[in-house]
Design a protein around this motif. Structure first.
Motif, PDB file in Angstrom:
ATOM      1  N   TYR A 163      30.987  82.228  48.376  1.00 46.38           N
ATOM      2  CA  TYR A 163      29.970  81.546  49.184  1.00 46.38           C
ATOM      3  C   TYR A 163      30.311  80.066  49.289  1.00 46.38           C
ATOM      4  O   TYR A 163      30.924  79.488  48.385  1.00 46.38           O
ATOM      5  N   ILE A 164      29.892  79.460  50.383  1.00 46.12           N
ATOM      6  CA  ILE A 164      30.075  78.016  50.572  1.00 46.12           C
ATOM      7  C   ILE A 164      28.768  77.426  51.093  1.00 46.12           C
ATOM      8  O   ILE A 164      27.916  78.152  51.635  1.00 46.12           O
ATOM      9  N   PRO A 165      28.582  76.120  50.926  1.00 48.98           N
ATOM     10  CA  PRO A 165      27.362  75.508  51.485  1.00 48.98           C
ATOM     11  C   PRO A 165      27.344  75.619  53.002  1.00 48.98           C
ATOM     12  O   PRO A 165      28.395  75.573  53.660  1.00 48.98           O
ATOM     13  N   ASP A 166      26.141  75.788  53.555  1.00 52.58           N
ATOM     14  CA  ASP A 166      26.023  75.738  55.007  1.00 52.58           C
ATOM     15  C   ASP A 166      26.298  74.304  55.480  1.00 52.58           C
ATOM     16  O   ASP A 166      26.511  73.390  54.684  1.00 52.58           O
ATOM     17  N   THR A 167      26.334  74.104  56.791  1.00 55.63           N
ATOM     18  CA  THR A 167      26.716  72.802  57.342  1.00 55.63           C
ATOM     19  C   THR A 167      25.857  71.669  56.807  1.00 55.63           C
ATOM     20  O   THR A 167      26.347  70.576  56.526  1.00 55.63           O
ATOM     21  N   ALA A 168      24.556  71.913  56.626  1.00 59.15           N
ATOM     22  CA  ALA A 168      23.645  70.873  56.134  1.00 59.15           C
ATOM     23  C   ALA A 168      23.618  70.782  54.621  1.00 59.15           C
ATOM     24  O   ALA A 168      22.916  69.938  54.070  1.00 59.15           O
ATOM     25  N   GLN A 169      24.362  71.661  53.952  1.00 57.89           N
ATOM     26  CA  GLN A 169      24.427  71.712  52.473  1.00 57.89           C
ATOM     27  C   GLN A 169      23.044  71.935  51.840  1.00 57.89           C
ATOM     28  O   GLN A 169      22.713  71.356  50.815  1.00 57.89           O
ATOM     29  N   THR A 170      22.267  72.821  52.490  1.00 57.71           N
ATOM     30  CA  THR A 170      20.931  73.127  51.981  1.00 57.71           C
ATOM     31  C   THR A 170      20.863  74.483  51.279  1.00 57.71           C
ATOM     32  O   THR A 170      19.910  74.752  50.546  1.00 57.71           O
ATOM     33  N   SER A 171      21.851  75.336  51.496  1.00 60.10           N
ATOM     34  CA  SER A 171      21.894  76.662  50.862  1.00 60.10           C
ATOM     35  C   SER A 171      23.318  77.199  50.972  1.00 60.10           C
ATOM     36  O   SER A 171      24.194  76.538  51.545  1.00 60.10           O
ATOM     37  N   CYS A 172      23.551  78.380  50.408  1.00 61.57           N
ATOM     38  CA  CYS A 172      24.883  78.978  50.439  1.00 61.57           C
ATOM     39  C   CYS A 172      24.950  80.114  51.463  1.00 61.57           C
ATOM     40  O   CYS A 172      23.971  80.845  51.658  1.00 61.57           O
ATOM     41  N   VAL A 173      26.100  80.253  52.090  1.00 60.98           N
ATOM     42  CA  VAL A 173      26.336  81.344  53.047  1.00 60.98           C
ATOM     43  C   VAL A 173      27.616  82.073  52.630  1.00 60.98           C
ATOM     44  O   VAL A 173      28.549  81.466  52.089  1.00 60.98           O
ATOM     45  N   ALA A 174      27.654  83.367  52.880  1.00 63.79           N
ATOM     46  CA  ALA A 174      28.800  84.187  52.467  1.00 63.79           C
ATOM     47  C   ALA A 174      30.008  83.961  53.365  1.00 63.79           C
ATOM     48  O   ALA A 174      29.875  83.768  54.580  1.00 63.79           O
ATOM     49  N   CYS A 175      31.179  83.962  52.748  1.00 60.90           N
ATOM     50  CA  CYS A 175      32.406  83.967  53.539  1.00 60.90           C
ATOM     51  C   CYS A 175      32.499  85.311  54.269  1.00 60.90           C
ATOM     52  O   CYS A 175      32.132  86.359  53.716  1.00 60.90           O
ATOM     53  N   PRO A 176      32.995  85.321  55.495  1.00 63.99           N
ATOM     54  CA  PRO A 176      33.099  86.598  56.226  1.00 63.99           C
ATOM     55  C   PRO A 176      34.232  87.461  55.658  1.00 63.99           C
ATOM     56  O   PRO A 176      35.072  86.988  54.889  1.00 63.99           O
ATOM     57  N   ALA A 177      34.247  88.716  56.046  1.00 65.05           N
ATOM     58  CA  ALA A 177      35.325  89.624  55.624  1.00 65.05           C
ATOM     59  C   ALA A 177      36.671  89.036  56.036  1.00 65.05           C
ATOM     60  O   ALA A 177      36.807  88.444  57.111  1.00 65.05           O
ATOM     61  N   GLY A 178      37.644  89.165  55.144  1.00 62.64           N
ATOM     62  CA  GLY A 178      38.982  88.646  55.427  1.00 62.64           C
ATOM     63  C   GLY A 178      39.168  87.203  54.972  1.00 62.64           C
ATOM     64  O   GLY A 178      40.267  86.654  55.098  1.00 62.64           O
ATOM     65  N   ARG A 179      38.080  86.586  54.448  1.00 67.12           N
ATOM     66  CA  ARG A 179      38.159  85.207  53.960  1.00 67.12           C
ATOM     67  C   ARG A 179      37.483  85.141  52.586  1.00 67.12           C
ATOM     68  O   ARG A 179      36.602  85.937  52.273  1.00 67.12           O
ATOM     69  N   PHE A 180      37.874  84.207  51.762  1.00 74.68           N
ATOM     70  CA  PHE A 180      37.332  84.107  50.409  1.00 74.68           C
ATOM     71  C   PHE A 180      37.106  82.637  50.043  1.00 74.68           C
ATOM     72  O   PHE A 180      37.592  81.720  50.733  1.00 74.68           O
ATOM     73  N   ALA A 181      36.384  82.423  48.934  1.00 74.35           N
ATOM     74  CA  ALA A 181      36.172  81.058  48.436  1.00 74.35           C
ATOM     75  C   ALA A 181      35.971  81.102  46.926  1.00 74.35           C
ATOM     76  O   ALA A 181      35.230  81.943  46.416  1.00 74.35           O
ATOM     77  N   VAL A 182      36.662  80.199  46.232  1.00 77.35           N
ATOM     78  CA  VAL A 182      36.418  80.045  44.798  1.00 77.35           C
ATOM     79  C   VAL A 182      35.221  79.118  44.626  1.00 77.35           C
ATOM     80  O   VAL A 182      34.833  78.398  45.542  1.00 77.35           O
ATOM     81  N   PRO A 183      34.565  79.127  43.436  1.00 74.40           N
ATOM     82  CA  PRO A 183      33.421  78.234  43.233  1.00 74.40           C
ATOM     83  C   PRO A 183      33.766  76.777  43.533  1.00 74.40           C
ATOM     84  O   PRO A 183      34.882  76.324  43.249  1.00 74.40           O
ATOM     85  N   GLU A 184      32.835  76.064  44.123  1.00 76.62           N
ATOM     86  CA  GLU A 184      32.938  74.649  44.491  1.00 76.62           C
ATOM     87  C   GLU A 184      33.801  74.417  45.721  1.00 76.62           C
ATOM     88  O   GLU A 184      34.007  73.271  46.132  1.00 76.62           O
ATOM     89  N   SER A 185      34.323  75.470  46.333  1.00 75.87           N
ATOM     90  CA  SER A 185      35.116  75.281  47.540  1.00 75.87           C
ATOM     91  C   SER A 185      34.193  74.947  48.713  1.00 75.87           C
ATOM     92  O   SER A 185      33.159  75.592  48.897  1.00 75.87           O
ATOM     93  N   PRO A 186      34.541  73.946  49.528  1.00 79.45           N
ATOM     94  CA  PRO A 186      33.703  73.621  50.691  1.00 79.45           C
ATOM     95  C   PRO A 186      33.970  74.514  51.896  1.00 79.45           C
ATOM     96  O   PRO A 186      33.221  74.482  52.870  1.00 79.45           O
ATOM     97  N   THR A 187      35.045  75.303  51.845  1.00 76.98           N
ATOM     98  CA  THR A 187      35.398  76.149  52.988  1.00 76.98           C
ATOM     99  C   THR A 187      35.888  77.517  52.522  1.00 76.98           C
ATOM    100  O   THR A 187      36.305  77.704  51.376  1.00 76.98           O
TER     101      THR A 187
END
Length: 203
Positions: A163-187
């Motif tokens: 998960y990564i922060p949404d554009t406004a950094q108010t909550s987290c959104v899931a990375c789509p299939a085929g993409r991943f994120a480690v904790p604290e990653s912005p993208t």
């Protein structure tokens, strides 16, 4: 003394002999001044003190109040300003502190809140989502990349892996299939060739 008297008399405190009555009677000292018994003149109150008509002494205003311009009564300090007893003026609260009208000291806002300029620094207002503040801070600070915060937060948080922060950094959104994120990653990052992952994955 009056005509035909055998002796002179002292005026009570707060009064002096009246020259307009040929010193035959006593007249009250005006508000903002005082006299002790037997004094020939009224004396203005010192800075930070007040007195009403006919006073034998000047008084201190309570904390949060100062004498009015004529030093005849006390008036409250406005919101965002304070006064200790005997102070002749109200003082603005330091940055990061607030107070209501008529206060003798300023107060810290809790973490996630700052003094509200739209309320003349009389209360605290929550930091908006995507930002935070520590107790006593005069301003809200935006979350750093890879972190998020809701309204009234005292710190920003990491999104879980996948998960990564949404554009406004108010909550987290899931990375789509085929993409991943480690904790604290912005993208979210695309999987290397030959690898796959489902939505919300950290690898």
């Amino acid at each position: 003394t009056s005509a035909g008297s055998s002796k002179c008399h002292l005026c009570d405190g707060g009064y002096i002999p009246d020259p307009d009555a040929d010193w035959s009677s006593c007249v009250a000292c005006p508000a903002g001044s005082f006299s002790m018994s037997g004094s020939p003149n009224c004396t203005s109150c010192s800075a930070g003190r007040y007195a009403g008509d006919g006073s034998s002494e000047c008084h201190l205003c309570d904390g949060g109040y100062i004498p009015d311009t004529a030093q005849t009564s006390c008036v409250a300090c406005p919101a965002g300003r304070f006064a200790v007893p005997e102070s002749p003026t109200c003082t603005s609260c330091p940055a990061g502190l607030f107070t209501s009208a008529g206060s003798s000291k300023c107060h810290l806002c809790d973490g996630g809140y700052i003094p509200d300029p739209d309320a003349d620094w009389s209360s605290c207002v929550a930091c908006p989502a995507g930002s935070f503040s520590m107790s006593g801070s005069p301003n809200c600070t935006s979350c750093s990349a890879g972190r998020y915060a809701g309204d009234g937060s005292s710190e920003c948080h990491l999104c879980d892996g996948g998960y990564i922060p949404d554009t406004a950094q108010t909550s987290c959104v899931a990375c789509p299939a085929g993409r991943f994120a480690v904790p604290e990653s912005p993208t979210c990052t695309s999987c290397p060739a030959g690898l796959f992952t489902s939505a919300g994955s950290s690898k």
